[in-house]
Design a protein around this motif. Structure first.
Motif, mmCIF file in Angstrom:
data_model
loop_
_atom_site.group_PDB
_atom_site.id
_atom_site.type_symbol
_atom_site.label_atom_id
_atom_site.label_comp_id
_atom_site.label_asym_id
_atom_site.label_seq_id
_atom_site.Cartn_x
_atom_site.Cartn_y
_atom_site.Cartn_z
ATOM 1 N N ASP A 103 0.789 -1.233 0.000
ATOM 2 C CA ASP A 103 0.000 0.000 0.000
ATOM 3 C C ASP A 103 0.824 1.289 0.000
ATOM 4 O OD1 ASP A 103 -2.236 -1.634 0.024
ATOM 5 O OD2 ASP A 103 -2.320 -1.700 2.199
ATOM 6 N N VAL A 107 3.017 2.970 -4.615
ATOM 7 C CA VAL A 107 2.568 4.267 -5.154
ATOM 8 C C VAL A 107 3.637 5.345 -5.067
ATOM 9 C CG1 VAL A 107 0.113 3.847 -4.820
ATOM 10 C CG2 VAL A 107 1.413 4.931 -2.982
ATOM 11 N N GLN A 108 4.776 5.037 -4.454
ATOM 12 C CA GLN A 108 5.838 6.054 -4.428
ATOM 13 C C GLN A 108 7.132 5.503 -5.025
ATOM 14 O OE1 GLN A 108 7.728 4.693 -0.417
ATOM 15 N NE2 GLN A 108 8.549 5.760 -2.130
ATOM 16 N N ILE A 112 6.381 5.448 -10.791
ATOM 17 C CA ILE A 112 5.104 6.125 -10.505
ATOM 18 C C ILE A 112 5.357 7.616 -10.292
ATOM 19 C CG2 ILE A 112 3.111 6.224 -8.939
ATOM 20 C CD1 ILE A 112 3.448 3.550 -10.575
ATOM 21 N N TRP A 130 3.285 14.249 -3.537
ATOM 22 C CA TRP A 130 2.616 12.941 -3.712
ATOM 23 C C TRP A 130 3.287 11.892 -2.823
ATOM 24 C CZ3 TRP A 130 -1.175 10.625 -6.983
ATOM 25 C CH2 TRP A 130 -1.071 9.233 -7.114
ATOM 26 N N TRP A 134 1.471 9.882 0.565
ATOM 27 C CA TRP A 134 1.184 8.454 0.689
ATOM 28 C C TRP A 134 2.077 7.778 1.715
ATOM 29 C CZ3 TRP A 134 -3.396 7.604 -0.672
ATOM 30 C CH2 TRP A 134 -3.972 8.284 -1.751
#
Ligand SMILES: N[C@@H](CCC(=O)N[C@@H](CS)C(=O)NCC(=O)O)C(=O)O
Length: 216
Positions: A103, A107-108, A112, A130, A134
């Motif tokens: 998770d 996303v980092q 991405i 961003w 996250w």
């Protein structure tokens, strides 16, 4: 013969360095330069079609995906165990490590962040915001989960560093790199500090890897 294909700053490769060090397994390192885009070349994609590190090679066999590799390492060299002896304990630690592996980290990841900066039109500052968003929100959720546990040492599960710290320490390295706010994560910060004082973690630190470059 064990070879780790990775990159000094890759947190997924950092997980493997820690685990191999805890197990006392010697390994060579081959650097895939993520900054130079080497992961996207044909040669590397023939090994890892996603264009990601790490890959671990052992006696001619290649293993992909750090969560799978970590489980393989723990099964191949059982002592000292990275996971708790009881099934409920293992499920709990795997839930914590999944917060990071499933998770937060995906996303980092570099590809991405590059897409956020380029396709989102936000440039470096947008990419940084961003990443911070996250990382901090994910770690604060993890903090809530682990802080609810009774513990007698700073480590997240039991009285020594294990799989939880194998994931935590590289993720906090990443968090600091991006300037993510860790104010609300005191339990995680204490576990990270205690683990990094151990030789297995200190020797896995990105800054002391053969391909390390000056931070910046
Ligand atoms: N789920 C994969 C993720 C691997 C991953 O995201 N690796 C990053 C470095 S930590 C990478 O190779 N990034 C290259 C890129 O994004 O271009 C694993 O755990 O092995």
């Amino acid at each position: 013969m064990t070879t780790l294909y990775g990159y000094w700053r890759s947190s997924a490769a950092y997980r493997l360095r820690i685990a191999l060090n805890i197990k006392g397994v010697g390994y060579d390192q081959v650097s895939v330069n993520l900054k130079e885009g080497e992961q996207n070349g044909e040669a590397w994609r023939a090994i890892q079609p996603q264009g990601l590190v790490p890959v671990l090679e052992h006696n001619g066999q290649q293993f992909l995906q750090s969560p799978a590799i970590l489980e393989w390492i723990d099964e191949t060299w059982p002592e000292p165990a990275l996971l708790p002896a009881d099934a409920a304990g293992r499920a709990k630690v795997r839930a914590w490590t999944s917060v990071i592996a499933c998770d937060i980290h995906p996303v980092q990841n570099l590809r991405i962040l590059k897409a956020v900066a380029a396709e989102g039109g936000t440039g470096f500052e947008g990419m940084k915001a961003w990443a911070q968003r996250w990382i901090t929100s994910g770690l604060e959720s993890l903090e809530t989960l682990v802080a609810a546990q009774d513990r007698e040492t700073p480590f997240l599960h039991a009285d020594r560093a294990g799989m939880a710290e194998v994931y935590l320490v590289p993720q906090l390295y990443n968090a600091r790199r991006w300037g993510a706010d860790l104010t609300n994560c005191p339990t995680l910060v204490a576990a990270d500090e205690a683990a990094r004082a151990l030789p297995a973690f200190a020797e896995a630190d990105p800054a002391v890897q053969p391909d390390a470059e000056p931070e910046g």
